[in-house]
Scaffold this active site. Structure first.
Site, PDB file in Angstrom:
ATOM      1  N   PHE A  84     -26.271 -28.916  23.561  1.00 65.55           N
ATOM      2  CA  PHE A  84     -26.678 -28.005  24.634  1.00 65.55           C
ATOM      3  C   PHE A  84     -27.347 -28.827  25.717  1.00 65.55           C
ATOM      4  O   PHE A  84     -27.724 -29.975  25.515  1.00 65.55           O
ATOM      5  CB  PHE A  84     -27.590 -26.889  24.114  1.00 65.55           C
ATOM      6  N   TYR A  85     -27.467 -28.216  26.874  1.00 66.02           N
ATOM      7  CA  TYR A  85     -27.972 -28.912  28.058  1.00 66.02           C
ATOM      8  C   TYR A  85     -29.320 -28.355  28.490  1.00 66.02           C
ATOM      9  O   TYR A  85     -29.532 -27.150  28.475  1.00 66.02           O
ATOM     10  CB  TYR A  85     -26.950 -28.796  29.197  1.00 66.02           C
ATOM     11  N   LEU A  86     -30.190 -29.271  28.863  1.00 61.15           N
ATOM     12  CA  LEU A  86     -31.503 -28.894  29.396  1.00 61.15           C
ATOM     13  C   LEU A  86     -31.507 -28.936  30.914  1.00 61.15           C
ATOM     14  O   LEU A  86     -32.334 -28.283  31.546  1.00 61.15           O
ATOM     15  CB  LEU A  86     -32.584 -29.830  28.844  1.00 61.15           C
ATOM     16  N   VAL A 127     -29.696 -24.609  29.238  1.00 61.78           N
ATOM     17  CA  VAL A 127     -28.983 -24.074  30.396  1.00 61.78           C
ATOM     18  C   VAL A 127     -27.564 -23.786  29.903  1.00 61.78           C
ATOM     19  O   VAL A 127     -26.928 -24.652  29.308  1.00 61.78           O
ATOM     20  CB  VAL A 127     -28.947 -25.113  31.539  1.00 61.78           C
TER      21      VAL A 127
END
EC number: 4.6.1.1
Length: 166
Positions: A36-38, A88
């Site tokens: 997952f993306y921060l 995000v």
């Protein structure tokens, strides 16, 4: 001087769609990947990846195209799992298979969930412009198509499909 894979913090890779499943004859059993993306913005992504059998990593990528800055650091698993709440977009899930290709390795990602049935191949290179004799199961190159980055797909879904449910 063009960067090489040996240069600290540089990733050189090409991405492709697949034109068949003959790769499966040469692939390993695969490893589950959850990432997952921060942060996602032009020229910068911050990703957390949990990979079966390995320690979680936080990765910062800069730039675009076939040679990008890449910085990876181990992160405790509990921290990685807690950071997911700040993500995000949605979580990207896939099974990554390794396929030998001469002195290189093709990483074939079979996406799951909202990105299924997408299958893509990535080849990390020792230098920009390194010649690669591609097998016939490698299809259209999408290295320079930003829709096929994992970060873009975490936000927008499959380039050929509907946006995923979050």
């Amino acid at each position: 001087m063009r960067p090489t894979l040996d240069a600290m913090g540089i990733e050189i890779e090409r991405k492709f769609l697949l034109a068949g499943d003959a790769w499966r004859r040469h692939a390993d059993a695969g490893t589950r990947v959850r990432q997952f993306y921060l942060a996602i913005r032009e020229g910068l992504t911050v990703r957390v990846r949990l990979r079966e059998g390995r320690k979680p990593m936080i990765t910062i990528k800069t730039g675009a195209g076939d040679a990008r800055g890449e910085y990876e650091y181990e992160v405790p698993e509990a921290d990685a799992r807690e950071l997911e709440a700040a993500r995000v977009g949605f979580v990207v899930e896939k099974r990554r298979h390794l396929v030998p290709l001469g002195d290189l390795t093709v990483e074939v990602d079979v996406f799951e969930g909202a990105l299924s049935p997408l299958v893509m191949a990535e080849i990390e290179l020792p230098a920009v412009g390194h010649a690669v004799d591609l097998p016939d199961w490698i299809g259209r190159e999408v290295t320079d198509d930003p829709r096929y980055t994992n970060a873009a797909m975490a936000l927008n879904g499959r380039p050929d499909g509907d946006a995923p449910q979050r």
